[in-house]
Structure formats: C-alpha cells, structure tokens
Design a protein around this motif. Structure first.
Motif, mmCIF file in Angstrom:
data_model
loop_
_atom_site.group_PDB
_atom_site.id
_atom_site.type_symbol
_atom_site.label_atom_id
_atom_site.label_comp_id
_atom_site.label_asym_id
_atom_site.label_seq_id
_atom_site.Cartn_x
_atom_site.Cartn_y
_atom_site.Cartn_z
ATOM 1 N N ARG A 9 26.591 -3.976 28.006
ATOM 2 C CA ARG A 9 26.074 -4.562 26.763
ATOM 3 C C ARG A 9 27.066 -5.579 26.195
ATOM 4 N N ALA A 10 28.345 -5.192 26.139
ATOM 5 C CA ALA A 10 29.358 -6.090 25.589
ATOM 6 C C ALA A 10 29.505 -7.354 26.438
ATOM 7 N N VAL A 11 29.544 -7.175 27.749
ATOM 8 C CA VAL A 11 29.761 -8.316 28.656
ATOM 9 C C VAL A 11 28.577 -9.263 28.640
ATOM 10 N N PHE A 12 27.374 -8.733 28.793
ATOM 11 C CA PHE A 12 26.209 -9.598 28.957
ATOM 12 C C PHE A 12 25.693 -10.180 27.650
ATOM 13 N N THR A 13 25.927 -9.513 26.521
ATOM 14 C CA THR A 13 25.540 -10.153 25.266
ATOM 15 C C THR A 13 26.533 -11.245 24.891
ATOM 16 N N LEU A 36 29.927 1.588 40.267
ATOM 17 C CA LEU A 36 28.877 0.902 39.510
ATOM 18 C C LEU A 36 27.643 0.672 40.391
ATOM 19 N N TYR A 37 27.880 0.197 41.612
ATOM 20 C CA TYR A 37 26.761 -0.102 42.505
ATOM 21 C C TYR A 37 26.009 1.154 42.942
ATOM 22 N N ARG A 38 26.677 2.288 42.963
ATOM 23 C CA ARG A 38 25.968 3.530 43.287
ATOM 24 C C ARG A 38 24.929 3.855 42.215
ATOM 25 N N ARG A 39 25.227 3.485 40.988
ATOM 26 C CA ARG A 39 24.307 3.763 39.880
ATOM 27 C C ARG A 39 23.314 2.623 39.670
ATOM 28 N N TYR A 40 23.785 1.400 39.785
ATOM 29 C CA TYR A 40 22.937 0.221 39.566
ATOM 30 C C TYR A 40 23.132 -0.732 40.739
ATOM 31 N N PRO A 41 22.140 -0.820 41.623
ATOM 32 C CA PRO A 41 22.316 -1.581 42.858
ATOM 33 C C PRO A 41 22.397 -3.091 42.669
ATOM 34 N N SER A 42 22.093 -3.587 41.477
ATOM 35 C CA SER A 42 22.125 -5.026 41.248
ATOM 36 C C SER A 42 22.327 -5.301 39.758
ATOM 37 N N LYS A 43 22.696 -6.528 39.467
ATOM 38 C CA LYS A 43 22.821 -6.936 38.062
ATOM 39 C C LYS A 43 21.471 -6.832 37.364
ATOM 40 N N GLU A 44 20.408 -7.202 38.075
ATOM 41 C CA GLU A 44 19.081 -7.138 37.475
ATOM 42 C C GLU A 44 18.713 -5.704 37.092
ATOM 43 N N ALA A 45 19.050 -4.740 37.932
ATOM 44 C CA ALA A 45 18.765 -3.338 37.618
ATOM 45 C C ALA A 45 19.521 -2.898 36.368
ATOM 46 N N LEU A 61 20.506 -4.922 33.886
ATOM 47 C CA LEU A 61 19.867 -5.582 32.743
ATOM 48 C C LEU A 61 18.560 -4.892 32.369
ATOM 49 N N GLN A 62 17.814 -4.466 33.368
ATOM 50 C CA GLN A 62 16.567 -3.736 33.101
ATOM 51 C C GLN A 62 16.847 -2.439 32.351
ATOM 52 N N LYS A 63 17.892 -1.751 32.752
ATOM 53 C CA LYS A 63 18.263 -0.493 32.085
ATOM 54 C C LYS A 63 18.682 -0.746 30.642
ATOM 55 N N LEU A 64 19.520 -1.765 30.429
ATOM 56 C CA LEU A 64 19.980 -2.087 29.081
ATOM 57 C C LEU A 64 18.803 -2.366 28.149
ATOM 58 N N CYS A 65 17.893 -3.228 28.597
ATOM 59 C CA CYS A 65 16.773 -3.603 27.740
ATOM 60 C C CYS A 65 15.770 -2.465 27.611
ATOM 61 N N GLY A 66 15.639 -1.650 28.644
ATOM 62 C CA GLY A 66 14.776 -0.477 28.545
ATOM 63 C C GLY A 66 15.287 0.499 27.509
ATOM 64 N N ASP A 67 16.591 0.744 27.502
ATOM 65 C CA ASP A 67 17.187 1.634 26.504
ATOM 66 C C ASP A 67 17.019 1.048 25.100
ATOM 67 N N GLY A 68 17.170 -0.285 24.989
ATOM 68 C CA GLY A 68 16.991 -0.936 23.702
ATOM 69 C C GLY A 68 15.581 -0.776 23.164
ATOM 70 N N GLY A 116 14.544 -13.585 29.466
ATOM 71 C CA GLY A 116 14.375 -14.582 30.515
ATOM 72 C C GLY A 116 15.428 -14.568 31.607
ATOM 73 N N THR A 117 16.393 -13.638 31.547
ATOM 74 C CA THR A 117 17.469 -13.626 32.541
ATOM 75 C C THR A 117 17.213 -12.649 33.685
ATOM 76 N N PHE A 118 16.109 -11.883 33.602
ATOM 77 C CA PHE A 118 15.783 -10.940 34.671
ATOM 78 C C PHE A 118 14.281 -10.695 34.658
ATOM 79 N N ARG A 119 13.798 -10.020 35.692
ATOM 80 C CA ARG A 119 12.368 -9.753 35.801
ATOM 81 C C ARG A 119 12.056 -8.376 35.213
ATOM 82 N N PRO A 120 11.245 -8.317 34.146
ATOM 83 C CA PRO A 120 10.915 -7.020 33.536
ATOM 84 C C PRO A 120 10.118 -6.129 34.483
ATOM 85 N N THR A 121 10.320 -4.825 34.372
ATOM 86 C CA THR A 121 9.582 -3.849 35.168
ATOM 87 C C THR A 121 8.289 -3.472 34.457
ATOM 88 N N GLU A 122 7.432 -2.746 35.165
ATOM 89 C CA GLU A 122 6.191 -2.271 34.550
ATOM 90 C C GLU A 122 6.498 -1.334 33.385
#
Length: 212
Positions: free
Chosen positions: A25-29, A50-59, A61-68, A111-117
C-alpha cells in the motif's frame, strides 16, 4: 468456542502477509509504477516469500484493492445499520471512509491492473450501499438533493489527496476539510444551485479500465 492458535510457521506467514500488504500500500500509492521488489524490501521479506503469496504485481494490486473495497462495504453497512439521526449516520459514514483511506487506492491505482470478477462484484455491492445511504439521507431532508453519489465519491478522493506531515497531521487535516465539506453538503436555507452537471458514474468507472 475459541479458534486454535496458529502454528509458528503459520503465524509467521500471517505476519509476513500483513507486512507485505502494508508495504505494498505504501509503495504503490506513492508510485504505482514501482517494482514488486520494492515491496519486498520495504516489508523486510525475501522476494521469494513475497512471490509465494502473490505470484505477480497484478495479483498484489488486486488484493490491495479487494481489501479496500471490503473495508468500504463494512464501513457503509455499519452506517446503514444505525437507526438514529440520518444526518449523523451519513456524517459518520463519511468520517469512516476518510479513516479507512480507501480512496487513496482509487486515486493511485485505478487503471493500473485488470480487475477480477470478485472485484467487480464487490464494486457493485459498494455502489449499491453508497446509493442507499445517499437516498436515505436525502429522503430525510438532511442532504442537499442536488448532490449525487458520484459527487460524494470525488469529494472523498479530493480529501484523500491531502498528505502533509506525518500520518497524524494528515489525518487531522483530512478531517478538518471533511468538516468544511459536510457543512456544504447539508441542507441549509438559501443554498445556491451547484454549477455544471455532476460527474457521471461511467466517467468514474472508466478509470478502472487498464490502459492499452
């Protein structure tokens, strides 16, 4: 019934996950274009962890915005559950959203990543709740009827853009300007008509479409 304590390994994984999300959150905002390695460095964890938990930057970002989104839903549902004065419930909702700081994610990450369903579903739920608390407050005669849900969304984003000093000072200033704004939102005798058309929902949603 209490849940069993986590094993040492699971507890460490949970701590690492929290550190990663706080760091992300701190880095990407601050810089949406930052590499995922910057998150690992700030969190103090290895890049492999980090990669074991989140395989990509997009994943991530999806988690951050999902939690938000889930936090936004929680705050709005809590305000809607209040049975007292409609204006006080609405003002509490606004304060809760400012404290949750979910709008900082929209400002920096839309606009920086593809939202999930799941993100789309939660966004629909959040929109519905925002519409409901807006409707309730207008019908109570407390919120000016020429202010739309989209107006409120952009107002909260403007307040989230305030960053001055440390976290405590930033929070003070955000609530100061929220108090100024809420005075303008409340129905008062002789308030002037707002100039120009309000923002459209489609204008706000279009920002979440990934560039390119």
């Amino acid at each position: 019934m209490t849940s069993a304590p986590m094993s040492g390994r699971k507890a460490q994984a949970a701590r690492n996950d929290e550190l990663i999300l706080q760091a992300a959150r701190a880095v990407f905002t601050a810089d949406p274009g930052a590499p995922i390695a910057a998150v690992a460095e700030r969190a103090g964890v290895g890049i492999s962890a980090l990669y074991r938990r989140y395989p990509s930057k997009e994943a991530l970002l999806q988690k951050l915005c999902g939690d938000g989104l889930k936090l936004y839903i929680e705050v709005t549902e809590r305000a809607l559950a209040e049975e007292g004065d409609a204006w006080e419930a609405f003002a509490g909702y606004l304060r809760g959203i400012v404290d949750a700081d979910t709008n900082s994610l929209t400002i920096r990450l839309a606009g920086t990543f593809r939202p999930t369903e799941e993100l789309y579903r939660d966004a629909v739920r959040a929109d519905g709740l925002a519409t409901e608390i807006h409707r309730r407050t207008v019908e109570a005669g407390a919120l000016r009827p020429d202010v739309t849900v989209a107006d409120i969304a952009l107002l909260l984003e403007q307040i989230a853009s305030i960053k001055l000093g440390d976290e405590k000072r930033t929070a003070q200033l955000r609530h100061r300007f929220l108090a100024l704004a809420t005075d303008a939102l409340r129905v008062t005798p002789g308030h002037r008509e707002l100039p120009g058309p309000p923002p459209e929902d489609d204008e706000l949603k279009a920002r979440w479409n990934p560039a390119g």
